[in-house]
Design a protein around this motif. Structure first.
Motif, PDB file in Angstrom:
ATOM      1  N   LEU A 279      20.976  -2.478  20.072  1.00 22.13           N
ATOM      2  CA  LEU A 279      20.447  -3.134  21.000  1.00 22.13           C
ATOM      3  C   LEU A 279      21.252  -3.168  22.329  1.00 22.13           C
ATOM      4  O   LEU A 279      20.788  -3.318  23.534  1.00 22.13           O
ATOM      5  CB  LEU A 279      20.362  -4.658  20.581  1.00 22.13           C
ATOM      6  N   LEU A 280      22.681  -2.905  22.186  1.00 21.70           N
ATOM      7  CA  LEU A 280      23.352  -3.000  23.372  1.00 21.70           C
ATOM      8  C   LEU A 280      23.597  -1.718  24.134  1.00 21.70           C
ATOM      9  O   LEU A 280      23.786  -1.470  25.073  1.00 21.70           O
ATOM     10  CB  LEU A 280      24.926  -3.292  23.019  1.00 21.70           C
ATOM     11  N   LYS A 281      23.053  -0.530  23.315  1.00 17.40           N
ATOM     12  CA  LYS A 281      23.461   0.799  23.791  1.00 17.40           C
ATOM     13  C   LYS A 281      22.761   1.392  24.884  1.00 17.40           C
ATOM     14  O   LYS A 281      23.043   2.357  25.219  1.00 17.40           O
ATOM     15  CB  LYS A 281      22.997   1.705  22.768  1.00 17.40           C
ATOM     16  N   ARG A 282      21.521   0.933  25.421  1.00 20.46           N
ATOM     17  CA  ARG A 282      20.668   1.294  26.191  1.00 20.46           C
ATOM     18  C   ARG A 282      21.257   1.696  27.559  1.00 20.46           C
ATOM     19  O   ARG A 282      22.092   0.706  27.995  1.00 20.46           O
ATOM     20  CB  ARG A 282      19.564   0.629  26.696  1.00 20.46           C
ATOM     21  N   SER A 283      21.473   2.927  28.065  1.00  9.91           N
ATOM     22  CA  SER A 283      22.158   3.089  29.347  1.00  9.91           C
ATOM     23  C   SER A 283      20.972   3.058  30.565  1.00  9.91           C
ATOM     24  O   SER A 283      20.239   3.788  30.761  1.00  9.91           O
ATOM     25  CB  SER A 283      22.594   4.575  29.342  1.00  9.91           C
ATOM     26  N   ARG A 284      20.847   1.651  30.997  1.00  4.10           N
ATOM     27  CA  ARG A 284      19.844   1.330  32.233  1.00  4.10           C
ATOM     28  C   ARG A 284      20.648   0.247  32.983  1.00  4.10           C
ATOM     29  O   ARG A 284      21.312  -0.516  32.429  1.00  4.10           O
ATOM     30  CB  ARG A 284      18.888   1.004  31.309  1.00  4.10           C
ATOM     31  N   ALA A 285      20.196   0.251  34.193  1.00  4.37           N
ATOM     32  CA  ALA A 285      20.674  -0.829  34.933  1.00  4.37           C
ATOM     33  C   ALA A 285      19.532  -1.286  35.740  1.00  4.37           C
ATOM     34  O   ALA A 285      18.467  -0.662  35.924  1.00  4.37           O
ATOM     35  CB  ALA A 285      21.496  -0.382  36.281  1.00  4.37           C
ATOM     36  N   TYR A 286      19.152  -2.880  35.725  1.00  2.03           N
ATOM     37  CA  TYR A 286      18.049  -3.280  36.098  1.00  2.03           C
ATOM     38  C   TYR A 286      18.319  -3.698  37.545  1.00  2.03           C
ATOM     39  O   TYR A 286      19.412  -4.522  37.817  1.00  2.03           O
ATOM     40  CB  TYR A 286      17.819  -4.501  35.244  1.00  2.03           C
ATOM     41  N   ALA A 287      17.322  -3.705  38.569  1.00  2.00           N
ATOM     42  CA  ALA A 287      17.287  -4.579  39.932  1.00  2.00           C
ATOM     43  C   ALA A 287      16.993  -5.835  39.543  1.00  2.00           C
ATOM     44  O   ALA A 287      15.632  -6.145  39.156  1.00  2.00           O
ATOM     45  CB  ALA A 287      16.419  -3.788  40.761  1.00  2.00           C
ATOM     46  N   ILE A 288      17.827  -6.802  39.824  1.00  2.00           N
ATOM     47  CA  ILE A 288      17.524  -8.386  39.640  1.00  2.00           C
ATOM     48  C   ILE A 288      17.089  -8.813  40.773  1.00  2.00           C
ATOM     49  O   ILE A 288      17.818  -8.802  41.787  1.00  2.00           O
ATOM     50  CB  ILE A 288      18.727  -8.935  39.107  1.00  2.00           C
ATOM     51  N   THR A 289      15.786  -9.706  40.920  1.00  2.00           N
ATOM     52  CA  THR A 289      15.371 -10.131  42.195  1.00  2.00           C
ATOM     53  C   THR A 289      15.759 -11.693  42.046  1.00  2.00           C
ATOM     54  O   THR A 289      16.293 -12.325  41.078  1.00  2.00           O
ATOM     55  CB  THR A 289      13.692 -10.291  42.161  1.00  2.00           C
ATOM     56  N   HIS A 290      15.277 -12.383  43.208  1.00  2.00           N
ATOM     57  CA  HIS A 290      15.605 -13.857  43.348  1.00  2.00           C
ATOM     58  C   HIS A 290      14.986 -14.682  42.275  1.00  2.00           C
ATOM     59  O   HIS A 290      15.399 -15.926  41.824  1.00  2.00           O
ATOM     60  CB  HIS A 290      15.323 -14.356  44.787  1.00  2.00           C
ATOM     61  N   SER A 291      13.531 -14.117  41.872  1.00  2.00           N
ATOM     62  CA  SER A 291      12.827 -15.007  40.561  1.00  2.00           C
ATOM     63  C   SER A 291      13.766 -15.020  39.440  1.00  2.00           C
ATOM     64  O   SER A 291      13.918 -16.032  38.704  1.00  2.00           O
ATOM     65  CB  SER A 291      11.606 -14.788  40.464  1.00  2.00           C
ATOM     66  N   SER A 292      14.440 -13.725  39.040  1.00  2.00           N
ATOM     67  CA  SER A 292      15.278 -13.693  38.041  1.00  2.00           C
ATOM     68  C   SER A 292      16.678 -14.477  38.257  1.00  2.00           C
ATOM     69  O   SER A 292      17.047 -15.163  37.014  1.00  2.00           O
ATOM     70  CB  SER A 292      15.415 -12.303  37.546  1.00  2.00           C
ATOM     71  N   ARG A 293      17.237 -14.562  39.382  1.00  2.00           N
ATOM     72  CA  ARG A 293      18.374 -15.395  39.667  1.00  2.00           C
ATOM     73  C   ARG A 293      18.092 -16.814  39.243  1.00  2.00           C
ATOM     74  O   ARG A 293      18.863 -17.338  38.525  1.00  2.00           O
ATOM     75  CB  ARG A 293      18.831 -15.048  41.134  1.00  2.00           C
ATOM     76  N   ARG A 294      16.942 -17.208  39.792  1.00  2.00           N
ATOM     77  CA  ARG A 294      16.833 -18.813  39.562  1.00  2.00           C
ATOM     78  C   ARG A 294      16.592 -19.158  38.079  1.00  2.00           C
ATOM     79  O   ARG A 294      17.076 -20.098  37.438  1.00  2.00           O
ATOM     80  CB  ARG A 294      15.434 -19.246  40.187  1.00  2.00           C
ATOM     81  N   LEU A 295      15.973 -18.183  37.390  1.00  2.00           N
ATOM     82  CA  LEU A 295      15.805 -18.386  36.007  1.00  2.00           C
ATOM     83  C   LEU A 295      17.027 -18.288  35.155  1.00  2.00           C
ATOM     84  O   LEU A 295      17.598 -19.139  34.323  1.00  2.00           O
ATOM     85  CB  LEU A 295      14.811 -17.407  35.017  1.00  2.00           C
ATOM     86  N   LEU A 296      18.113 -17.483  35.411  1.00  2.00           N
ATOM     87  CA  LEU A 296      19.414 -17.310  35.043  1.00  2.00           C
ATOM     88  C   LEU A 296      20.167 -18.303  35.301  1.00  2.00           C
ATOM     89  O   LEU A 296      20.963 -19.112  34.463  1.00  2.00           O
ATOM     90  CB  LEU A 296      20.025 -15.781  35.500  1.00  2.00           C
ATOM     91  N   GLN A 297      19.974 -18.990  36.657  1.00  2.00           N
ATOM     92  CA  GLN A 297      20.729 -20.189  36.869  1.00  2.00           C
ATOM     93  C   GLN A 297      20.322 -21.395  35.806  1.00  2.00           C
ATOM     94  O   GLN A 297      20.992 -22.196  35.706  1.00  2.00           O
ATOM     95  CB  GLN A 297      20.521 -20.502  38.400  1.00  2.00           C
ATOM     96  N   ASP A 298      19.055 -21.450  35.643  1.00  2.00           N
ATOM     97  CA  ASP A 298      18.526 -22.678  35.101  1.00  2.00           C
ATOM     98  C   ASP A 298      19.083 -22.790  33.771  1.00  2.00           C
ATOM     99  O   ASP A 298      19.306 -23.622  33.086  1.00  2.00           O
ATOM    100  CB  ASP A 298      16.950 -22.334  35.126  1.00  2.00           C
ATOM    101  N   LEU A 299      19.308 -21.530  33.260  1.00  2.00           N
ATOM    102  CA  LEU A 299      19.795 -21.258  31.775  1.00  2.00           C
ATOM    103  C   LEU A 299      21.104 -21.166  31.741  1.00  2.00           C
ATOM    104  O   LEU A 299      21.923 -20.767  30.439  1.00  2.00           O
ATOM    105  CB  LEU A 299      19.009 -20.019  31.192  1.00  2.00           C
TER     106      LEU A 299
END
Ligand SMILES: Cc1cc2nc3c(=O)[nH]c(=O)nc-3n(C[C@H](O)[C@H](O)[C@H](O)COP(=O)(O)OP(=O)(O)OC[C@H]3O[C@@H](n4cnc5c(N)ncnc54)[C@H](O)[C@@H]3O)c2cc1C
Length: 402
Positions: A53-73
């Protein structure tokens, strides 16, 4: 052969307090954590082991909607050091030879305090934090390296638990429940690779619209970048198969002036790209979350952010159930209904971007030049487009959460 998943609305007449989530990718794992924090019991199943599960070689563009969810959690601070912010975004229409720049001033006021237009986050630190927090959560039972079968899920669908299909674009659960599903495979595919670049602007991400398809350059820190290069799928496969030197010189030919490849940092991969949507994201106790329910072209880096807005909306509803403000029976239908506008908006707009910009059509050129001219000179056009990209198209008329 998989058994048909027989799910009936009557299966959720009693109050379920348990979730069985199939798929521990970034969507299923984040949802499991959010539900556990709300006090639900969660079984999280993935056919891959923790290492895979850790191995995927990929980077994600994170937006502000995702920032808010990560902050909430409470995941934002632990991830902060692993994220590379970008404060400028350069948009090029290569055929029309026009450029527009976005800056922090083009964000909505509520987002400006975060001091970035977006962030690039690598798959490994994200998954390693999610898995370690899941292991430490008392309400979570992790079953990794163990494929879920339709038979097993059909058996548990009568046992007062919600079943979440977070098992990705080829979802076995969606398929066996016979939920309607629309899918269109683009002629374009995309090639991804990590590389070092010289001559790039500091703190800057690039979206280049080229006639064969869009290309994104996402900063990973120092001079490292992830390139997401869309083109006809066969061409992507040929490019992925050629030597590092050949790929680097093919890239040098199409990069904006002043940018050049120093070296490739990983094996390039070529992927098909599709537009797909399950018009209903539920059937009885089964909920489709993330790419099990929808998929869009990677232009604008919307994919994971859209999946996480599913998670965010679902967590709002499960919290309402927990507080007694929503009857459990209504959860699945409410979830499916409340995701419609955002999903349709993102799928439609990414598709229109591809149709509008991936060509040499002379009839479209004046409109494309006008679009870029407006983006260049009108602040409100930049604000509106950036808000749609970063908060979702449904956010225009709503105040954003603080
Ligand atoms: C080339 C490319 C570039 C991308 N770039 C970006 C980007 O810049 N920004 C962005 O936001 N998004 C991007 N995306 C999209 C992003 O990768 C996806 O949106 C994201 O991975 C979806 O997460 P998911 O958890 O829904 O599905 P997945 O990551 O596919 O996870 C599904 C999981 O389910 C498991 N599974 C499947 N079937 C079973 C079963 N029967 N039993 C048990 N487990 C099962 C799988 O092992 C897998 O771990 C990109 C996608 C591609 C292809």
């Amino acid at each position: 052969m998989t058994a048909d998943l027989q799910v009936r609305d009557s299966a959720v007449t009693a109050v379920p307090h348990r979730f069985r989530i199939v798929g521990a990718g970034p969507t299923g794992a984040l949802l499991a954590l959010g539900l556990a924090r709300q006090g639900y019991d969660v079984v999280l199943i993935d056919r891959l082991s923790a290492d895979s599960l850790l191995k995927r070689s990929r980077a994600y563009a994170i937006t502000h909607s995702s920032r808010r969810l990560l902050q909430d959690l409470c995941l934002w601070l632990p991830l902060k050091d692993a994220m590379e912010p970008f404060r400028r975004l350069r948009l090029d229409d290569c055929a029309a030879q026009r450029t527009a720049w976005f800056s922090l001033r083009d964000l909505r006021r509520e987002n400006r305090c975060a001091d970035a237009i977006g962030w690039i986050l690598d798959h490994r630190p994200l998954m390693s934090l999610l898995l370690s927090q899941l292991r430490a959560s008392p309400g979570v039972s992790l079953r990794l390296g163990d494929a879920a079968s339709a038979e097993e899920i059909a058996l548990s669908s009568g046992s007062h638990e919600w079943i979440v299909a977070a098992d990705g674009p080829r979802s076995m659960l969606r398929h066996s429940s016979r939920l309607a599903f629309w899918s269109h495979t683009y002629k374009q595919g995309c090639l991804t690779a990590k590389l070092r670049l010289s001559g790039a602007e500091p703190d800057c991400a690039y979206e280049l619209f080229r006639p064969e398809g869009p290309m994104a350059l996402l900063p990973l820190g120092k001079d490292a970048y992830q390139v997401v290069w869309s083109a006809p799928l066969n061409r992507c496969r040929d490019r992925a198969a050629c030597s590092s030197a050949e790929l680097a010189s093919a890239l040098d030919e199409v990069l904006p002036e002043g940018l050049s490849v120093v070296e490739l940092l990983d094996e390039p991969g070529a992927f098909p790209v599709e537009l797909s949507l399950a018009p209903s994201l539920q059937k009885g106790p089964l909920l489709l979350v993330g790419e099990a329910g929808h998929r869009c072209h990677p232009v604008g880096g919307q994919g994971l952010n859209l999946c996480w807005r599913d998670v965010s909306d679902l967590l709002n509803l499960t919290e309402a159930v927990r507080q007694g403000d929503l009857v459990p029976r209504s959860l699945a239908r409410r979830y499916s209904r409340c995701r419609r506008f955002d999903l349709a908006g993102v799928l439609l707009s990414t598709d229109l971007l591809i149709r509008f910009f991936s060509n040499h059509n002379p009839l479209l050129m004046p409109f494309r030049r006008l679009t870029l001219l407006m983006l260049r000179h009108l602040g409100w056009v930049r604000r509106l487009s950036l808000s749609a990209m970063t908060d979702g198209p449904g956010s225009f008329l709503k105040p954003l959460p603080k």
